[in-house]
Structure formats: structure tokens, C-alpha cells
Design a protein around this motif. Sequence first.
Motif, PDB file in Angstrom:
ATOM      1  N   ASP A 298       2.634   3.056  -5.431  1.00  0.00           N
ATOM      2  CA  ASP A 298       2.531   4.517  -5.492  1.00  0.00           C
ATOM      3  C   ASP A 298       1.105   5.016  -5.609  1.00  0.00           C
ATOM      4  OD1 ASP A 298       5.218   5.286  -5.338  1.00  0.00           O
ATOM      5  OD2 ASP A 298       5.540   4.644  -7.423  1.00  0.00           O
ATOM      6  N   ASP A 299       0.264   4.309  -6.390  1.00  0.00           N
ATOM      7  CA  ASP A 299      -1.091   4.847  -6.595  1.00  0.00           C
ATOM      8  C   ASP A 299      -2.107   4.235  -5.619  1.00  0.00           C
ATOM      9  OD1 ASP A 299      -1.354   2.386  -7.706  1.00  0.00           O
ATOM     10  OD2 ASP A 299      -1.596   3.100  -9.780  1.00  0.00           O
ATOM     11  N   ASP A 300      -1.642   3.382  -4.699  1.00  0.00           N
ATOM     12  CA  ASP A 300      -2.488   2.857  -3.628  1.00  0.00           C
ATOM     13  C   ASP A 300      -3.686   2.054  -4.143  1.00  0.00           C
ATOM     14  OD1 ASP A 300      -2.461   2.588  -0.897  1.00  0.00           O
ATOM     15  OD2 ASP A 300      -3.886   4.210  -0.538  1.00  0.00           O
ATOM     16  N   ARG A 301      -3.574   1.558  -5.380  1.00  0.00           N
ATOM     17  CA  ARG A 301      -4.652   0.735  -5.931  1.00  0.00           C
ATOM     18  C   ARG A 301      -4.513  -0.669  -5.335  1.00  0.00           C
ATOM     19  NH1 ARG A 301      -4.076  -2.610 -10.104  1.00  0.00           N
ATOM     20  NH2 ARG A 301      -2.038  -1.734 -10.609  1.00  0.00           N
ATOM     21  N   PRO A 302      -5.612  -1.202  -4.753  1.00  0.00           N
ATOM     22  CA  PRO A 302      -5.479  -2.553  -4.181  1.00  0.00           C
ATOM     23  C   PRO A 302      -5.106  -3.558  -5.278  1.00  0.00           C
ATOM     24  CG  PRO A 302      -7.587  -1.539  -3.570  1.00  0.00           C
ATOM     25  CD  PRO A 302      -6.962  -0.655  -4.605  1.00  0.00           C
ATOM     26  N   TRP A 303      -4.170  -4.453  -4.949  1.00  0.00           N
ATOM     27  CA  TRP A 303      -3.729  -5.450  -5.924  1.00  0.00           C
ATOM     28  C   TRP A 303      -4.515  -6.740  -5.752  1.00  0.00           C
ATOM     29  CZ3 TRP A 303       1.980  -4.304  -4.336  1.00  0.00           C
ATOM     30  CH2 TRP A 303       2.407  -3.148  -4.986  1.00  0.00           C
ATOM     31  N   ALA A 304      -4.982  -7.291  -6.849  1.00  0.00           N
ATOM     32  CA  ALA A 304      -5.657  -8.596  -6.811  1.00  0.00           C
ATOM     33  C   ALA A 304      -4.609  -9.657  -6.468  1.00  0.00           C
ATOM     34  CB  ALA A 304      -6.274  -8.874  -8.179  1.00  0.00           C
ATOM     35  N   PRO A 305      -5.041 -10.836  -5.951  1.00  0.00           N
ATOM     36  CA  PRO A 305      -4.077 -11.853  -5.523  1.00  0.00           C
ATOM     37  C   PRO A 305      -3.063 -12.230  -6.605  1.00  0.00           C
ATOM     38  CG  PRO A 305      -6.272 -12.433  -4.781  1.00  0.00           C
ATOM     39  CD  PRO A 305      -6.415 -11.196  -5.624  1.00  0.00           C
ATOM     40  N   ASP A 306      -3.493 -12.336  -7.869  1.00  0.00           N
ATOM     41  CA  ASP A 306      -2.515 -12.758  -8.886  1.00  0.00           C
ATOM     42  C   ASP A 306      -1.494 -11.658  -9.153  1.00  0.00           C
ATOM     43  OD1 ASP A 306      -4.565 -11.277  -9.971  1.00  0.00           O
ATOM     44  OD2 ASP A 306      -4.428 -12.228 -11.949  1.00  0.00           O
TER      45      ASP A 306
ATOM     46  N   ARG B 262       0.860  -1.185   0.000  1.00  0.00           N
ATOM     47  CA  ARG B 262       0.000   0.000   0.000  1.00  0.00           C
ATOM     48  C   ARG B 262       0.895   1.233   0.000  1.00  0.00           C
ATOM     49  NH1 ARG B 262      -5.560  -0.449   1.253  1.00  0.00           N
ATOM     50  NH2 ARG B 262      -5.517   1.731   0.637  1.00  0.00           N
ATOM     51  N   GLN B 263       0.267   2.372  -0.310  1.00  0.00           N
ATOM     52  CA  GLN B 263       1.044   3.603  -0.225  1.00  0.00           C
ATOM     53  C   GLN B 263       1.300   3.897   1.254  1.00  0.00           C
ATOM     54  OE1 GLN B 263      -0.882   7.417  -1.215  1.00  0.00           O
ATOM     55  NE2 GLN B 263       0.526   7.411  -2.940  1.00  0.00           N
ATOM     56  N   VAL B 264       2.555   4.100   1.623  1.00  0.00           N
ATOM     57  CA  VAL B 264       2.855   4.458   3.014  1.00  0.00           C
ATOM     58  C   VAL B 264       3.522   5.832   3.034  1.00  0.00           C
ATOM     59  CG1 VAL B 264       3.015   2.059   3.825  1.00  0.00           C
ATOM     60  CG2 VAL B 264       5.074   3.204   2.995  1.00  0.00           C
ATOM     61  N   PHE B 265       3.789   6.343   4.232  1.00  0.00           N
ATOM     62  CA  PHE B 265       4.331   7.703   4.380  1.00  0.00           C
ATOM     63  C   PHE B 265       5.652   7.857   3.611  1.00  0.00           C
ATOM     64  CE2 PHE B 265       1.982   6.521   8.174  1.00  0.00           C
ATOM     65  CZ  PHE B 265       1.050   7.547   8.241  1.00  0.00           C
ATOM     66  N   PRO B 266       5.867   9.023   2.944  1.00  0.00           N
ATOM     67  CA  PRO B 266       7.090   9.221   2.146  1.00  0.00           C
ATOM     68  C   PRO B 266       8.352   8.987   2.977  1.00  0.00           C
ATOM     69  CG  PRO B 266       5.564  11.063   1.849  1.00  0.00           C
ATOM     70  CD  PRO B 266       4.946  10.171   2.871  1.00  0.00           C
ATOM     71  N   GLU B 267       8.346   9.409   4.242  1.00  0.00           N
ATOM     72  CA  GLU B 267       9.574   9.236   5.049  1.00  0.00           C
ATOM     73  C   GLU B 267       9.866   7.762   5.315  1.00  0.00           C
ATOM     74  OE1 GLU B 267       6.741  10.954   5.635  1.00  0.00           O
ATOM     75  OE2 GLU B 267       6.736  11.699   7.702  1.00  0.00           O
TER      76      GLU B 267
ATOM     77  N   LEU C 298       6.047  -5.679   3.027  1.00  0.00           N
ATOM     78  CA  LEU C 298       5.284  -4.944   4.040  1.00  0.00           C
ATOM     79  C   LEU C 298       3.840  -5.038   3.569  1.00  0.00           C
ATOM     80  CD1 LEU C 298       6.857  -1.474   4.959  1.00  0.00           C
ATOM     81  CD2 LEU C 298       6.923  -3.572   6.274  1.00  0.00           C
ATOM     82  N   ALA C 299       3.020  -5.753   4.327  1.00  0.00           N
ATOM     83  CA  ALA C 299       1.656  -6.058   3.870  1.00  0.00           C
ATOM     84  C   ALA C 299       0.627  -5.472   4.827  1.00  0.00           C
ATOM     85  CB  ALA C 299       1.492  -7.574   3.793  1.00  0.00           C
ATOM     86  N   THR C 300      -0.619  -5.432   4.370  1.00  0.00           N
ATOM     87  CA  THR C 300      -1.712  -4.996   5.247  1.00  0.00           C
ATOM     88  C   THR C 300      -2.713  -6.143   5.367  1.00  0.00           C
ATOM     89  OG1 THR C 300      -3.265  -4.188   3.592  1.00  0.00           O
ATOM     90  CG2 THR C 300      -1.497  -2.674   4.255  1.00  0.00           C
ATOM     91  N   VAL C 301      -3.705  -5.931   6.224  1.00  0.00           N
ATOM     92  CA  VAL C 301      -4.681  -7.006   6.446  1.00  0.00           C
ATOM     93  C   VAL C 301      -5.523  -7.295   5.204  1.00  0.00           C
ATOM     94  CG1 VAL C 301      -4.835  -6.707   8.943  1.00  0.00           C
ATOM     95  CG2 VAL C 301      -6.348  -5.388   7.465  1.00  0.00           C
ATOM     96  N   MET C 302      -5.464  -6.414   4.220  1.00  0.00           N
ATOM     97  CA  MET C 302      -6.238  -6.654   3.002  1.00  0.00           C
ATOM     98  C   MET C 302      -5.492  -7.563   2.022  1.00  0.00           C
ATOM     99  SD  MET C 302      -8.843  -5.124   3.917  1.00  0.00           S
ATOM    100  CE  MET C 302     -10.037  -4.955   2.619  1.00  0.00           C
ATOM    101  N   ASP C 303      -4.233  -7.858   2.311  1.00  0.00           N
ATOM    102  CA  ASP C 303      -3.450  -8.732   1.416  1.00  0.00           C
ATOM    103  C   ASP C 303      -3.511 -10.164   1.925  1.00  0.00           C
ATOM    104  OD1 ASP C 303      -2.361  -6.487  -0.078  1.00  0.00           O
ATOM    105  OD2 ASP C 303      -1.159  -6.085   1.706  1.00  0.00           O
ATOM    106  N   ARG C 304      -4.079 -11.055   1.122  1.00  0.00           N
ATOM    107  CA  ARG C 304      -4.085 -12.481   1.513  1.00  0.00           C
ATOM    108  C   ARG C 304      -2.751 -13.097   1.111  1.00  0.00           C
ATOM    109  NH1 ARG C 304      -7.707 -13.877   4.229  1.00  0.00           N
ATOM    110  NH2 ARG C 304      -6.475 -15.672   4.819  1.00  0.00           N
ATOM    111  N   ILE C 305      -1.988 -13.520   2.116  1.00  0.00           N
ATOM    112  CA  ILE C 305      -0.721 -14.194   1.807  1.00  0.00           C
ATOM    113  C   ILE C 305      -0.953 -15.670   2.083  1.00  0.00           C
ATOM    114  CG2 ILE C 305       1.763 -14.251   2.261  1.00  0.00           C
ATOM    115  CD1 ILE C 305       1.127 -11.410   1.578  1.00  0.00           C
ATOM    116  N   ASP C 306      -1.339 -16.402   1.031  1.00  0.00           N
ATOM    117  CA  ASP C 306      -1.704 -17.807   1.206  1.00  0.00           C
ATOM    118  C   ASP C 306      -0.754 -18.703   0.413  1.00  0.00           C
ATOM    119  OD1 ASP C 306      -2.441 -17.309  -1.369  1.00  0.00           O
ATOM    120  OD2 ASP C 306      -4.595 -17.412  -1.009  1.00  0.00           O
ATOM    121  N   GLU C 307      -1.068 -19.979   0.377  1.00  0.00           N
ATOM    122  CA  GLU C 307      -0.217 -20.970  -0.316  1.00  0.00           C
ATOM    123  C   GLU C 307       0.088 -20.529  -1.741  1.00  0.00           C
ATOM    124  OE1 GLU C 307       1.536 -23.545   0.114  1.00  0.00           O
ATOM    125  OE2 GLU C 307       0.889 -24.538   1.938  1.00  0.00           O
ATOM    126  N   ALA C 308      -0.951 -20.095  -2.461  1.00  0.00           N
ATOM    127  CA  ALA C 308      -0.758 -19.759  -3.873  1.00  0.00           C
ATOM    128  C   ALA C 308       0.227 -18.600  -4.012  1.00  0.00           C
ATOM    129  CB  ALA C 308      -2.097 -19.394  -4.507  1.00  0.00           C
TER     130      ALA C 308
END
Length: 324
Positions: A29-37, A9-14, A50-60
Amino acid sequence: MKPKILVTRQVFPEIVEALRGRFDVEHNDDDRPWAPDELARRLADKQGVLATVMDRIDEAVLAAAPALKVVSNIAVGTNNVDIPACTKRGIRVTNTPGVLDDTTADLTFALLMAAARRIAEGDAQVRRGDWKLAFAMQSPLGTDVHHATLGIIGMGRIGQAIAKRATGFDMRVLYNNRGRIPEADERRLNATWVERDRLLAESDFVVVMVPYSPAVHHLIGAAEIAKMKPTAILVNTARGGVVDDAALVEALQARRIAGAGLDVFEGEPKLHAGYLALPNAVLTPHIGSATRATRMRMCETAVANLTAALEGRAPPHLVNRELA
Ligand code: GLV
């Protein structure tokens, strides 16, 4: 060569600048959510994420990321990550506990009060120019928060921060937790451990604050809601799936309980369509920790975790401790 990392995700510039000093950074940079693929494709050559809760990090996703060494979640919860699958591959998973407790407790109280005092409905009325309810003596009136009974299911750091706020409202605090908290903390928070059924039956406000795991899936469902007072309000700022949304929608429609304040939903960002038409539900889009200061602290903690893991040091907040 610097290790390659992905920031989903887009995080603080610093934060990005600090990361670029040590790593070869791909940043959203554009903070567009990425689909799993797309996430999997971008992780193909990365050693850290660096991930957020919206990113599924699964087997695939993991199968597509053979170089990955660390998943640094910018969150305290890690139910978006398949931890056993990471452990099997020797991938460290880290989180950001502690820095968001007060901020999440604040939002919990905001939702509790908004539902109790019908803030969202009042806001909509003012915008419509509708003042006929301003001095109504009957329904729809609100519910007092002060001197009411608050039941907290899950008395970890955030649960305790919620209880602390309740003392300022002269509330009676009941809690249910796997274990009792130390007596000194019970006294400090004026909180009494009770069985869950008693908590449900006696509370004017029921707050759930447990980390998600399959063991707490639908911890609050139709049977539990049926034990609550018809005047009670349910607040969930923990995780979607802890509350059975279909059962809650049905209970709110039938007025089996008075209202709900919800920051998290099953399958978010999808939402049970039934919530949309319910005036007695106050809804926010998973913003428990969403203040600038707290999100900054979360990012800093996540960066410290990621950096330690990639530099061969012990990350301060390792979740899969088998890999310590
Ligand atoms: C947010 O939901 C978190 O787990 O930090």
C-alpha cells in the motif's frame, strides 16, 4: 480458500480490486521498496507474486517461499528472477512482452534527442537565468538527429519500433542482431544489417536494445566505445550491465564520445558516482515503460498471467516454457 498472492509495489486500485475478487491479496500500500529479507518473509505463505524488476527473486527468496507457484513479472525483462531455480521448483515465470514496445521506443528517442540537443543542460541554464549560450556560434552546440546514422544493437520488437521512428527523421539505420530480420521488414524500416564493429564505427547514435543475459554483460565496454566516433552518442534503454558504466563514465569524462542517454544502470538504484558530474550524460531512472496507459496494460497482462497459472491454465506469456 482463495490462493494467497503478494503484490510488491503499489499498483492501480482497479487492478487490486480485480485481484481481490479471486485471491487473498497482500498489496504494498505505501509503495516502500522491500529489502530482500522482507520480501522473503512476506512470500512465506504465498502461491503467487506480482513482482517488478526491482525485486530480486533468487535462491534465498525461493527457499523461503515453499508454496510459490508463479512469479508474474510486471516487465518484459526477467533478469531479476533466477529462472533455472524457479524451473527446478516447478515455479512458472511470466512477463509482459509487446505492450511496452512503443512506449520504450519513445523514451529511447527522447533520450537520444535530449543528449543530441543538450536538453538537460539547456533546462538547467534557463533555470539559472543563463542565456549567454542562446545564440552561441560555437561550442557547446548540439548534434543533428535528422539525416544522421543510427545504429541499433538488438533488432527485436523494441529495436524495430526505434527504427520506425528514425525513418521520420530521414536517418540511415544500421542494425546488428544475431539473425537478420525478414527482408520485407528491413525494407520497411530502411535498415541494413552490418557487423557490430562497422555499426560502432559508422553510427552517430548507437542504441543498445538487447535483453540482459550473462552473454551480453558489458557488450559495450572500453573496446567498443573506442570504436565509436568521437562525436557519437550512446543510448541504453535496455538493461544495466549491458554497458560497462565505469568504462562509459571514463569515456565521457575524456570526451572520447560526445554524450550518452541512459535509462538503466549497473546495480540500480545505485549509480556510478562519476555520472553525476557529467553534463554530457542525460539520466533517467528506468522509466522506459512509465506511462499510465502502458503501465496499466503491463499490470493487466501480468494479472492474466498470474491468474492463468494459479487456475491451472497456460499463462499467455510463460518464460520458462519447460513448464508449459
Ligand atoms: C522494464 O525494464 C521491463 O523489462 O519491462
